[in-house]
Scaffold this active site. Structure first.
Site, mmCIF file in Angstrom:
data_model
loop_
_atom_site.group_PDB
_atom_site.id
_atom_site.type_symbol
_atom_site.label_atom_id
_atom_site.label_comp_id
_atom_site.label_asym_id
_atom_site.label_seq_id
_atom_site.Cartn_x
_atom_site.Cartn_y
_atom_site.Cartn_z
ATOM 1 N N TYR A 155 0.922 -1.099 0.130
ATOM 2 C CA TYR A 155 -0.109 -0.204 -0.049
ATOM 3 C C TYR A 155 1.019 1.314 0.105
ATOM 4 C CZ TYR A 155 -2.971 3.516 1.977
ATOM 5 O OH TYR A 155 -3.750 4.984 2.143
ATOM 6 N N GLU B 6 -11.316 6.620 5.865
ATOM 7 C CA GLU B 6 -10.829 7.473 6.704
ATOM 8 C C GLU B 6 -11.747 7.668 7.822
ATOM 9 O OE1 GLU B 6 -7.750 8.096 7.177
ATOM 10 O OE2 GLU B 6 -7.010 7.692 5.417
ATOM 11 N N TRP C 62 -4.784 2.467 10.539
ATOM 12 C CA TRP C 62 -5.273 2.374 9.213
ATOM 13 C C TRP C 62 -4.977 0.859 8.793
ATOM 14 C CZ3 TRP C 62 -8.266 3.579 5.252
ATOM 15 C CH2 TRP C 62 -7.962 3.109 4.193
#
Length: 224
Positions: A42, A64, A72
């Protein structure tokens, strides 16, 4: 990425003072992505690279929001389940979700089952459609608030990034979206969104992806 950086620092290599770590082939990366191969992928291929695609922008704002209070990495591990649950974040489809969909989502163990965040995602899908009428796309709306280069630190160091949980641009974007009825779009959430979608490049100095992200931005034409 502050919470993940703190966790990664516990096992960092000598580059710790710069907020970096290196893998077995000596590739330097931002320390926050050290935990798993998925996280490193990522970091290397998505985070900080400019995005115009409306679906991806909408997805990231929603995720988010779901991240609030979590890491995350938790959300990234569940991203495919989120995509399946929320019609791949196609705004037109999510905007049509009703009570039966909310019940389905609250029973879906693959995602974060938070009633307020689920309602927010459906609400924000409807707001995307409204934005299109005025700006043409969510991308055109977002990219008009890309910060000027002169407003950014001269060097992107670990200390500089830690000092920027928000920015003038993320505060302005938050205020604008809230006025338009969006929810779960605070300035910290939106600064993380801007980092991820390439409106700012917060790959640290010395990170192998920093120059790649800069080159991608140089070739990128923001939607208008």
């Amino acid at each position: 990425m502050t919470s993940d950086t703190t966790a990664a620092e516990k096992t960092m290599s000598p580059e710790a003072t710069a907020g970096l770590f290196t893998d077995d082939v000596r590739t330097a990366r931002c320390a926050w992505c050290q935990a798993t191969p998925l996280y490193r992928h990522y970091h290397d291929s998505e985070w900080g690279f400019p995005v115009a695609d409306e679906r991806r922008l909408f997805e990231k704002i929603c995720l988010e929001g779901f991240q609030s209070g979590l890491s995350w990495l938790t959300i990234l591990n569940k991203r495919e389940a989120f995509r399946s649950a929320f019609a791949n974040f196609e705004a037109e489809q999510v905007a049509e979700f009703g009570e039966s969909d909310v019940k389905r989502l609250l029973g879906d163990a693959g995602i974060v089952r938070h009633a307020g965040k689920i309602a927010s995602t459906i609400n924000n899908a409807r707001r995307v459609i409204e934005l299109r009428r005025e700006f043409g796309s969510l991308g055109a709306f977002v990219w008009r608030l890309e910060p000027e280069a002169t407003s950014r630190p001269k060097r992107i160091t670990q200390e500089a990034v830690r000092a920027m949980p928000t920015s003038a641009a993320s505060i302005a974007l938050s205020k604008d979206l809230k006025k338009r009825g969006w929810t779960f779009v605070g300035p910290t959430t939106l600064y993380a969104f801007m980092q991820a979608m390439g409106l700012v490049n917060d790959h640290l100095e010395g990170c192998a992806s920093r120059q790649k992200a800069l080159a991608a931005r140089a070739a990128f034409k923001p939607p208008r």
